[in-house]
Design a protein around this motif. Structure first.
Motif, PDB file in Angstrom:
ATOM      1  N   ASP A 127      42.038  44.224  49.805  1.00  0.00           N
ATOM      2  CA  ASP A 127      43.502  44.253  49.805  1.00  0.00           C
ATOM      3  C   ASP A 127      44.020  45.354  50.719  1.00  0.00           C
ATOM      4  N   LEU A 177      45.955  47.941  49.682  1.00  0.00           N
ATOM      5  CA  LEU A 177      46.476  48.993  48.806  1.00  0.00           C
ATOM      6  C   LEU A 177      45.791  50.337  49.016  1.00  0.00           C
ATOM      7  N   GLN A 228      45.588  50.959  38.539  1.00  0.00           N
ATOM      8  CA  GLN A 228      45.030  50.253  39.676  1.00  0.00           C
ATOM      9  C   GLN A 228      45.464  48.787  39.654  1.00  0.00           C
ATOM     10  N   THR A 229      45.349  48.144  40.825  1.00  0.00           N
ATOM     11  CA  THR A 229      45.623  46.717  40.968  1.00  0.00           C
ATOM     12  C   THR A 229      44.464  46.062  41.698  1.00  0.00           C
ATOM     13  N   TYR A 247      42.902  42.189  43.208  1.00  0.00           N
ATOM     14  CA  TYR A 247      43.097  40.776  43.551  1.00  0.00           C
ATOM     15  C   TYR A 247      41.743  40.071  43.534  1.00  0.00           C
ATOM     16  N   LYS A 256      45.966  38.293  40.195  1.00  0.00           N
ATOM     17  CA  LYS A 256      46.250  39.710  40.426  1.00  0.00           C
ATOM     18  C   LYS A 256      46.256  40.397  39.070  1.00  0.00           C
ATOM     19  N   SER A 263      47.075  43.864  37.409  1.00  0.00           N
ATOM     20  CA  SER A 263      47.751  45.122  37.720  1.00  0.00           C
ATOM     21  C   SER A 263      47.908  45.978  36.468  1.00  0.00           C
ATOM     22  N   LYS A 264      48.366  47.201  36.675  1.00  0.00           N
ATOM     23  CA  LYS A 264      48.528  48.180  35.594  1.00  0.00           C
ATOM     24  C   LYS A 264      47.212  48.421  34.855  1.00  0.00           C
ATOM     25  N   SER A 313      46.590  45.694  30.601  1.00  0.00           N
ATOM     26  CA  SER A 313      46.851  45.365  31.997  1.00  0.00           C
ATOM     27  C   SER A 313      47.644  44.060  32.052  1.00  0.00           C
ATOM     28  N   ALA A 345      55.296  43.451  39.043  1.00  0.00           N
ATOM     29  CA  ALA A 345      54.048  43.764  38.356  1.00  0.00           C
ATOM     30  C   ALA A 345      54.069  43.441  36.873  1.00  0.00           C
ATOM     31  N   ASP A 346      55.253  43.274  36.290  1.00  0.00           N
ATOM     32  CA  ASP A 346      55.310  43.044  34.853  1.00  0.00           C
ATOM     33  C   ASP A 346      55.818  41.644  34.506  1.00  0.00           C
TER      34      ASP A 346
END
Length: 473
Positions: free
Chosen positions: A75, A77, A86-87, A89, A108, A110-111, A154, A206-207
């Motif tokens: 990615d 990032l 962290q995230t 993919y 994905k 995330s969190k 997450s 992200a949420d």
């Protein structure tokens, strides 16, 4: 050749509404005894518990159906990431109860919470100033992410791309991660462009859970039906963009060459040298025309595409099927192999004229299902087995009687440590059933992901140190 997932069942989502399949965060308290699969037995009323202090990060999640194979995508990032959250993919291929229900999961996560561990510099100053500098850079954000031992949920965001048949193996191209290849149990290899899905995931909040139930219909860029049977061996070249290998259960290996960004030419004449099913393939990390294969015929073959369709060398690797191999990208003379008898070995390609095996381990009790060298430490590798263990090994370690005695004295009151563990064994992760594949994250040192019959785990052991590259490297 232990590969199939028995009686796959769809996982019901018990995660948060935001996660659409979010991770579980309840981790039991410290155990009082180290339990060894295949050695110890659970008495009536006993249960296994996880030691939360053993992990900097630990999350479990699922994407619906069980997955035999997945891949972590490169990615944008950051090349080396040590902080949290962290995230990640990924892509994965399902093994659904009915063929039409299968899909490629593009997701994905995330969190991802955890405890920060700074990278260790390779060179240390004699007066210790280097260590002080590293300590001063340590972030206090970790406590804000849940505190010592706590794991926050997450968030999983998922796109489902319809796939014809179950996915035996799936791999993303290193140079263009939105391009992936899949091996189907229908006997066909397909290449996909997943850029639309990855762009949608990157742009999403992200949420907010997205695409968890919709099955998207998308045509592959190419569908190859030249194999005479299904297969499991698949690998993209790390040196030549778009170059691909696919191997089948009828001992044939096909070479794919890109003719444009969306088309490939498959050489109609396969590489043939094994006498049984080709189980895994690995391109050389340094030679663009050289690759390795392993087979049910107990061997590893080394090939040079410039020298015809026969192997340049054949290694008698094990006394049973060779299920998986991994070519060390940091020490390119080393190949690791895992066998159906539960053993795994390290081979030095500089010793092909004699016995190439330089290390051999018999710790696991059931077939090895996945093996992979760390992308950050040349002596470290991870292994998974049908005995429901994921183990991490550091081959540079040797037994130190004095240090071991001191360690045992310190922990005598806290835990009952087994006497017969190999000194190279760094970590044992349990809790998953029928573990099929593992991968290190190339941009988050120390982080691994594994897939099993009951879903995915993403973990970062607390005792795995990763070093910063030296100034001259």
């Amino acid at each position: 050749m232990a590969r199939s997932l028995k009686n796959p069942k769809k996982r019901k989502n018990k995660g948060s509404k935001k996660g659409g399949g979010a991770s579980s965060s309840s981790i039991p308290s410290l155990p009082t005894k180290v339990w060894q699969p295949g050695v110890d037995k659970l008495e009536e009323g006993e249960e296994l518990q996880c030691d939360p202090s053993a992990y900097n990060s630990l999350h479990a999640f699922h994407i619906g159906w069980p997955c035999l194979s997945f891949d972590i995508l490169h990615d944008q990032l950051g090349l080396i990431r040590t902080g949290f959250p962290q995230t990640v993919y990924c892509i994965a291929g399902t093994q659904a109860e009915k063929a039409p229900w299968n899909y490629i999961g593009v997701f994905k996560l995330s969190k991802i919470s955890g405890k920060r561990r700074d990278l260790v510099p390779r060179r240390h100053d004699d007066d210790g100033d280097g260590d002080d500098d590293m300590d001063s850079e340590s972030s206090s954000d970790d406590e804000a992410e849940g505190g010592e031992g706590e794991s926050q949920p997450s968030v999983l965001q998922l796109h489902k791309v319809a796939h014809e048949g179950g996915v035996n193996r799936i791999r993303a191209m290193a140079q263009n991660p939105h391009i992936c290849a899949s091996w189907a149990d229908t006997g066909r290899v397909q290449i996909w462009d997943l850029s639309a899905d990855l762009n949608a995931l990157a742009e999403s909040e992200a949420d907010v859970s997205i695409g968890g139930s919709t099955l998207l219909s998308r045509a592959p860029l190419i569908k190859f039906g030249g194999h005479k049977d299904e297969g499991y061996a698949l690998d993209w070249s790390p040196l030549v963009s778009g170059r691909l290998l696919s191997g089948d259960c009828k001992n044939c290996i096909y070479l794919w060459e890109p003719s444009s960004s969306a088309t490939w030419n498959v050489d109609p004449s396969p590489f043939i040298g094994h006498t049984a099913s080709v189980e895994d393939l690995q391109w050389s990390p340094t030679e663009p025309d050289v690759f390795a294969s392993c087979s049910v015929d107990w061997t590893i073959a080394i090939w040079d595409a410039r020298r015809g369709k026969s192997p340049a060398a054949v290694i008698k690797a094990h006394k049973a099927d060779v299920n998986v191999i991994s070519w060390n990208r940091l020490a390119s003379c080393m190949i690791a192999s895992g066998s159906d008898d539960g053993t795994f070995s390290i081979h030095d390609l500089r010793q092909l004229q004699g016995d190439s095996r330089v290390a051999h381990f018999e710790y696991h009790k059931l077939p090895i299902t996945s093996i992979e060298w760390s992308p950050h430490e040349p002596s470290t590798l991870a292994v998974s087995s049908a005995d429901n263990q994921l183990t991490i090994w550091d081959l540079s370690l040797e037994k130190d009687e004095e240090e071991e005695a001191e360690f045992k004295a310190q922990i005598k009151e806290k835990v009952d440590v087994p006497e017969d563990l190999p000194p190279q064994l760094l970590f044992v992760h349990q809790g998953q059933k029928d573990v099929k594949e593992l991968h290190w994250h190339g941009q988050i040192p120390g982080m691994l992901m594994s897939t099993a019959a009951d879903g995915f785990n993403i973990l970062m052991p607390s005792n795995i140190e990763n070093t910063l590259p030296s100034e001259n490297s």
